[in-house]
Enzyme design. Sequence first.
Site, PDB file in Angstrom:
ATOM      1  CG  ASN A  89      -2.026  -1.003   1.143  1.00 40.43           C
ATOM      2  OD1 ASN A  89      -2.192  -1.684   0.127  1.00 40.43           O
ATOM      3  ND2 ASN A  89      -2.795  -1.130   2.200  1.00 40.43           N
ATOM      4  CE1 TYR A 138       2.607   4.842   8.744  1.00 38.48           C
ATOM      5  CE2 TYR A 138       3.635   5.319  10.858  1.00 38.48           C
ATOM      6  CZ  TYR A 138       2.921   5.745   9.748  1.00 38.48           C
ATOM      7  OH  TYR A 138       2.532   7.050   9.632  1.00 38.48           O
TER       8      TYR A 138
END
Length: 321
Positions: A89, A138
């Site tokens: 993503n 992340y």
Amino acid sequence: MSKYLVTGGAGYVGSVVARHLLEAGHEVTVLDNLSTGFREGVPAGAAFVEGDIRDAAKWLDSSYEGVLHFAASSQVGESVVKPEKYWENNVGGSMALLGAMREAGVRKLVFSSTAATYGEPTEVPIVETAPTAPTNPYGASKLAVDHMITGEAAAHGLGAVSLRYFNVAGAYGAQGERHDPESHLIPLVLQVAQGRREAISVFGDDYPTPDGTCVRDYIHVADLAEAHLLALGAATPGEHLICNLGNGEGFSVRQVIETVRQVTGHPIPEVVAPRRGGDPASLVASAQAAREKLGWQPSRADLAGIVADAWEFAQQIAREQ
């Protein structure tokens, strides 16, 4: 008046920035797949496209002055157990977006980066020249995008600014935090005050901090939004500027909980839980570069004020449900 594409503009920060752009007289298109954003969060006056950033080439053309890029998966804990989602993503999506911008001749970008790129800092407050050593996928995915942007600027003349947020909080009018699932501390504590949650979990009370709980730098979302508009003016062709955004003051988890007690008047039971993987003990920003290079100065630095705005928004959402 300029025209801007705001990716992830149905989310918390993206929606507030979109509203600030509209209030400044600009034309705004929000692109969001609504996987975590909310259609009702898109500010009135913005055009809305439901779609994925991988398909940005379908909508992006030379009429756009620039892109403000917020679309990303952003839960630290999830990134530890599903790292592939964050590479796909955050990195894959951003690469597709950069390609679409190049193809359309859109040469200005403001990127939503994060303090998680630094990992466990060696010195506090953190400056932009500090080593980048993310402790979770992340942060690593956001750092990878920063590296991509640097290369894009050097090779293809992109003018870009990456803004490394510390902890964003508060609300601005109809825009506030309503993640599903919620993962941010202040709205979670407010859920306890509302009776929607029995207690707040304190993930670790044995950190090397004054009260043993993690310390974070909280910045009001409206201050953050104003920095994005300034960043658009600072974006220079062929250059990639990186600036931290924070107040330069840290508050521990227990300080936040106590502030919520004071603001709401509600008791907030707390339960100590094990540490979460990838959580640094302390993240506090030096925002000197943003002051010097963007002309930015936060004006809503009071934690009680930030909590009060968030509390008002949380009550508003509860009334609407």
